[in-house]
Design a protein around this motif. Structure first.
Motif, short mmCIF file in Angstrom:
data_model
loop_
_atom_site.label_atom_id
_atom_site.label_comp_id
_atom_site.label_asym_id
_atom_site.label_seq_id
_atom_site.Cartn_x
_atom_site.Cartn_y
_atom_site.Cartn_z
N UNK A 186 75.27 69.38 26.51
CA UNK A 186 75.95 69.35 25.21
C UNK A 186 76.66 68.03 24.99
N UNK A 187 77.22 67.46 26.05
CA UNK A 187 78.01 66.24 25.96
C UNK A 187 79.39 66.47 26.54
N UNK A 188 80.31 65.57 26.24
CA UNK A 188 81.68 65.71 26.70
C UNK A 188 82.39 66.83 25.94
N UNK A 189 83.28 67.52 26.64
CA UNK A 189 84.15 68.50 25.98
C UNK A 189 85.58 68.25 26.44
N UNK A 190 86.52 68.62 25.60
CA UNK A 190 87.93 68.51 25.96
C UNK A 190 88.44 69.85 26.48
N UNK A 200 87.93 63.12 25.95
CA UNK A 200 87.45 62.86 24.60
C UNK A 200 85.97 63.17 24.52
N UNK A 201 85.47 63.32 23.31
CA UNK A 201 84.07 63.68 23.12
C UNK A 201 83.12 62.49 23.26
N UNK A 261 71.62 77.70 28.76
CA UNK A 261 73.07 77.48 28.76
C UNK A 261 73.44 76.06 28.35
N UNK A 262 74.42 75.96 27.47
CA UNK A 262 74.94 74.65 27.07
C UNK A 262 75.90 74.16 28.16
N UNK A 263 75.67 72.95 28.63
CA UNK A 263 76.48 72.39 29.71
C UNK A 263 77.34 71.25 29.17
N UNK A 264 78.64 71.34 29.39
CA UNK A 264 79.56 70.30 28.94
C UNK A 264 80.27 69.64 30.10
N UNK A 265 80.57 68.35 29.94
CA UNK A 265 81.31 67.59 30.94
C UNK A 265 82.77 67.51 30.50
N UNK A 266 83.67 68.07 31.29
CA UNK A 266 85.09 68.08 30.93
C UNK A 266 85.64 66.66 30.96
N UNK A 267 86.23 66.24 29.84
CA UNK A 267 86.68 64.86 29.70
C UNK A 267 87.91 64.81 28.80
#
Length: 339
Positions: free
Chosen positions: A205-209, A180-181, A172-178
């Motif tokens: 994955x990194x930051x996601x909006x 900006x990327x 699973x790709x994991x993103x941090x809600x933020x």
């Protein structure tokens, strides 16, 4: 497998709760223990289309209301339906519990009776959201409005394990809600969490909006409970508003009505995908047992599907998998409690 169901919790209890249990028993052979006032539940069962021997009743004389302070109510009302349901799990009489009642009371009852999985600082509520590509797990959606970086780190690991065990996603790709990327974006919480997730045992994955969540950019979206609850409620409201606006536009002219008739099957499928009832309830991850939290407005379909999610979580060994993930290598990135 027996699952305890808080039959008195929710806006449409006990009728819709009992009906959901009955449908789950008929379709998949579950054994459901209805917890609540015996006389009331017997009357509801008697009104079902046909009897079901897989329904059991455990009497509980009290109910915790939505406006009561959860921790205080759970300690004061020892015979409340959600408290008794949690005790049935602790005693081993059932394998999991489901409730559409007070979320805070459900979490308090689970914590009081089961405790947390060793190493987990705070439980999180994980909601499954429909997206363009399928579904995305969003957590936390309300259990913790104020979080530290270690909490978001643990949410990421628990959410990733849930996606693997229940949704069948290999990595699973994991993103941090933020906001900006870029890794430098965000507040103090997200900036400190970002490097922890880079070193965590997840596919970061990194930051996601916010817009990325419903595009299905990642499989697991991590945030604190304040942000998560706003995203969840906004998504529910937007989906409902869009369906109403589409229906209104389709009634504006004869040509639109003809077009609506032709697209009716597609619209029905879309409505089904956007209906939270299809996903049952949200798992309370981090407590030392399986608990599924349902929407307060849940009807029979949502309850039935929540019972299925509870069974899947037990069969997949979700609690054991989360506990097993707390091994020594991840202590260096602050995964365990005490960072």
């Amino acid at each position: 497998m027996k699952i305890a169901l808080d039959a008195m919790g929710g806006d449409h209890a006990p009728r819709e709760i009992v009906r959901g249990a009955w449908e789950a028993c008929r379709e998949n052979g579950l054994e459901v223990v209805l917890v609540g006032d015996r006389d009331t539940l017997v009357k509801e069962i008697d009104e079902l289309a046909e009897p079901c021997s897989a329904l059991e009743i455990v009497h509980a004389t009290e109910v915790i209301a939505m406006d009561e302070a959860p921790a205080v109510a759970v300690r004061r009302k020892k015979n409340a339906s959600v408290v008794v349901a949690a005790e049935l799990v602790r005693s081993g009489h059932v394998k999991a519990m489901v409730s559409a009642g007070s979320t805070g009371a459900t979490m308090a009852a689970a914590l009081l009776n089961w405790g947390r999985i060793p190493g987990i600082a705070r439980p999180a509520i994980a909601s499954v959201l429909p997206t363009v590509r399928g579904v995305t797990i969003l957590l936390d959606v309300g259990a913790n409005v104020d979080c530290k970086p270690k909490h978001l780190l643990q949410f990421a690991v628990m959410g990733s394990l849930y996606a693997q065990k229940i949704l069948g996603i290999d990595s699973p790709r994991v993103g941090l809600v933020n906001v900006g990327e870029e890794s430098s974006k965000g507040n103090e919480l997200t900036q400190q969490t970002y490097p922890l997730l880079q070193e965590a045992p997840v596919n970061f994955y990194g930051n996601i909006e916010g817009r990325d969540i419903f595009q299905g950019t990642v499989d697991v979206a991590v945030c604190d409970g304040f942000v998560g609850n706003v995203v969840l409620k906004t998504g529910e409201g937007l989906a409902d508003a869009l369906m109403k606006m589409i229906k209104r536009e389709m009634q504006q002219s004869s040509l639109a009505k003809i077009g609506a008739t032709l697209t009716l099957p597609a619209m029905r499928n879309l409505k089904k995908r956007l209906d939270y009832s299809e996903y049952g309830g949200a798992p309370l991850l981090g407590v030392n047992g399986v608990a599924i939290v349902c929407h307060g407005t849940s009807r029979a379909l949502a309850i039935k599907n929540a019972l299925f999610r509870a069974r899947e979580s037990v069969e997949a060994g979700l609690i054991g998998a989360i506990g097993a993930s707390l091994h020594d290598p991840v202590r260096e990135v602050g995964y365990v409690d005490g960072m």
